[in-house]
Write an enzyme that holds these catalytic residues in place. Sequence first.
Site, PDB file in Angstrom:
ATOM      1  CB  VAL A   1      -0.035  -5.399   1.434  1.00 42.55           C
ATOM      2  CG1 VAL A   1      -1.396  -4.998   1.989  1.00 42.55           C
ATOM      3  CG2 VAL A   1       0.988  -4.296   1.711  1.00 42.55           C
TER       4      VAL A   1
ATOM      5  CE  LYS B   1       1.546   4.063  -0.949  1.00 41.08           C
ATOM      6  NZ  LYS B   1       2.423   3.561   0.051  1.00 41.08           N
TER       7      LYS B   1
ATOM      8  CD  GLU C   1      -8.778   3.735   8.157  1.00 42.32           C
ATOM      9  OE1 GLU C   1      -9.958   3.989   8.375  1.00 42.32           O
ATOM     10  OE2 GLU C   1      -7.874   4.604   8.237  1.00 42.32           O
TER      11      GLU C   1
ATOM     12  N   GLY D   1      -0.980   3.839   7.286  1.00 43.56           N
ATOM     13  CA  GLY D   1      -0.938   2.444   7.736  1.00 43.56           C
ATOM     14  C   GLY D   1      -2.099   2.103   8.650  1.00 43.56           C
TER      15      GLY D   1
ATOM     16  N   GLY E   1      11.941  -2.575   4.806  1.00 38.80           N
ATOM     17  CA  GLY E   1      10.714  -2.789   4.028  1.00 38.80           C
ATOM     18  C   GLY E   1       9.738  -1.628   4.034  1.00 38.80           C
TER      19      GLY E   1
ATOM     20  CD  GLU F   1       5.573   3.251  -1.652  1.00 43.98           C
ATOM     21  OE1 GLU F   1       4.981   2.661  -2.564  1.00 43.98           O
ATOM     22  OE2 GLU F   1       5.218   3.194  -0.464  1.00 43.98           O
TER      23      GLU F   1
ATOM     24  CG  ASP G   1       4.113   7.323   0.099  1.00 47.12           C
ATOM     25  OD1 ASP G   1       3.418   6.459  -0.447  1.00 47.12           O
ATOM     26  OD2 ASP G   1       4.177   7.470   1.342  1.00 47.12           O
TER      27      ASP G   1
ATOM     28  CE  LYS H   1       1.246   6.916   2.439  1.00 45.90           C
ATOM     29  NZ  LYS H   1       2.521   6.607   3.084  1.00 45.90           N
TER      30      LYS H   1
ATOM     31  N   GLY I   1       4.301  -1.565   6.938  1.00 44.56           N
ATOM     32  CA  GLY I   1       4.594  -2.862   7.554  1.00 44.56           C
ATOM     33  C   GLY I   1       3.454  -3.829   7.308  1.00 44.56           C
TER      34      GLY I   1
HETATM   35  N1  HSE Z   1       6.708   3.925   1.538  1.00 43.20           N
HETATM   36  C1  HSE Z   1       5.698   4.225   2.499  1.00 43.20           C
HETATM   37  C2  HSE Z   1       6.374   4.808   3.728  1.00 43.20           C
HETATM   38  C3  HSE Z   1       4.931   2.975   2.848  1.00 43.20           C
HETATM   39  O1  HSE Z   1       7.610   4.845   3.780  1.00 43.20           O
HETATM   40  O2  HSE Z   1       5.681   5.253   4.623  1.00 43.20           O
HETATM   41  C4  HSE Z   1       3.595   3.236   3.449  1.00 43.20           C
HETATM   42  O3  HSE Z   1       2.714   3.908   2.610  1.00 43.20           O
END
Ligand code: HSE
Length: 437
Positions: free
Chosen positions: A14, A105, A129, A134, A187, A190, A201, A205, A302
Amino acid sequence: MENINIGILGYGVVGAGVAKLLKQKQQLLESRIGAVLNLKAIADIDTTTDRGIDLGTTALVSDANLIIDDPKINIIVETIGGETIARQFILRSLENKKHVVTANKALLAAFGNDLVTTARKNQVDLAFEASCGGCMPIIKCLRESLVANDIRSMSAILNGTCNYILTKISKDGSNFEDALKDAQKLGYAEADPSLDIDGFDTAHKLAILNALAHGMEINLKDIHVEGIRNITPVDIEFARSFGYTIKLLAIGKIHEDHVEARVHPTMIPDSNPLSHVDTSMNAIAIDADATGQTMLYGHGAGMMPTASAVLSDIADIARNIISGTKRRVPILGYAEDNIKPIQILPMEELYTRYYLRFEAQDHPGVLAKISGVLGENSISIKSVHQKGRKSNGKVPVVMITHIAKEAWVQKALKQILKTDSVVGRPIVIRIEETDRE
Ligand code: HSE
């Protein structure tokens, strides 16, 4: 033209994306913002790996303090991740009166209220943001675009890894492990993929989005969280035969004095646009009183989509700086004094429809026994489905219920498990029809 100095903490995917986009879009950003966004320095413990980015005059340092304590730096971008060092660095940056942009997050969900308090105390901005969805501009949408709306509900696909896995199993017949490995290779996942597949995750969010949507503090601990580990091709196939798709949804709905906040695999009808959001894509459907339904769709992860979201925060802060203002938009979208202690509905109190799949003994009277227990617990069955006789003598029996209370369902399932009618724990998938059902 005024110079806005930026420092990045963390030169991973990132951080490198942010550096790359800042460099690539220097001209565009200058003409849109009316200031020079100068990437003064990047800090990372690894200062030798070539990330393929021409840093020009940007310093690459191993000591983050050189950025945090640099009086010339206006904005600090945290892209380290995790909840320890990143938290300390953000707190110190805020205390040093630097505006902070983060995509973190997990940190915001766990410690966001403290970070917000520190930012307020120091009269600086904290922007995030890129933390949810994303590149979808969901934070700006909730805080600014929908400012005149009561947000009634949000339903969202916020984890690309889970969505990718469910899509691969459902469309390509992949198995869970292979689909997860693909997501890791691409990619999205996590570092610890259980954060993805066990739903955490997504919950991180949702905790952030609920705060912005409803004017409450960030509350992670009361969100009900289930992941996708138990979802099998059998359930996906049953869902398909009923005209449903299974998605890992984040659901946030406001009621008179509480919110529903839950993350779990959900069956949604094919008429729901979220059912067509495939692979690693994210989407959120927001039901608000003035707008009705609004949907955002985009890459939830991404390098460049995330960098784009980070840059949108940097641009907002830079515009504030050059117009001599700061903290123009409250961090959680509501004026500080108006953030209310809204409770999250305990899961047992939820009313919804259920898909229940039992591995039932193929004996006469088994269906009557199961439906009897459901009936005794006030659960009304809408339909029963049984497919074939298995060689080991057990058959999958699926029951779709009318609206029932979660507590009744859990109690009935415990009772059914104690009978000799079923083998193993039943699969429970909640069904969402329309948002206003
Ligand atoms: N691991 C997260 C996903 C990455 O798969 O969406 C983005 O927060």
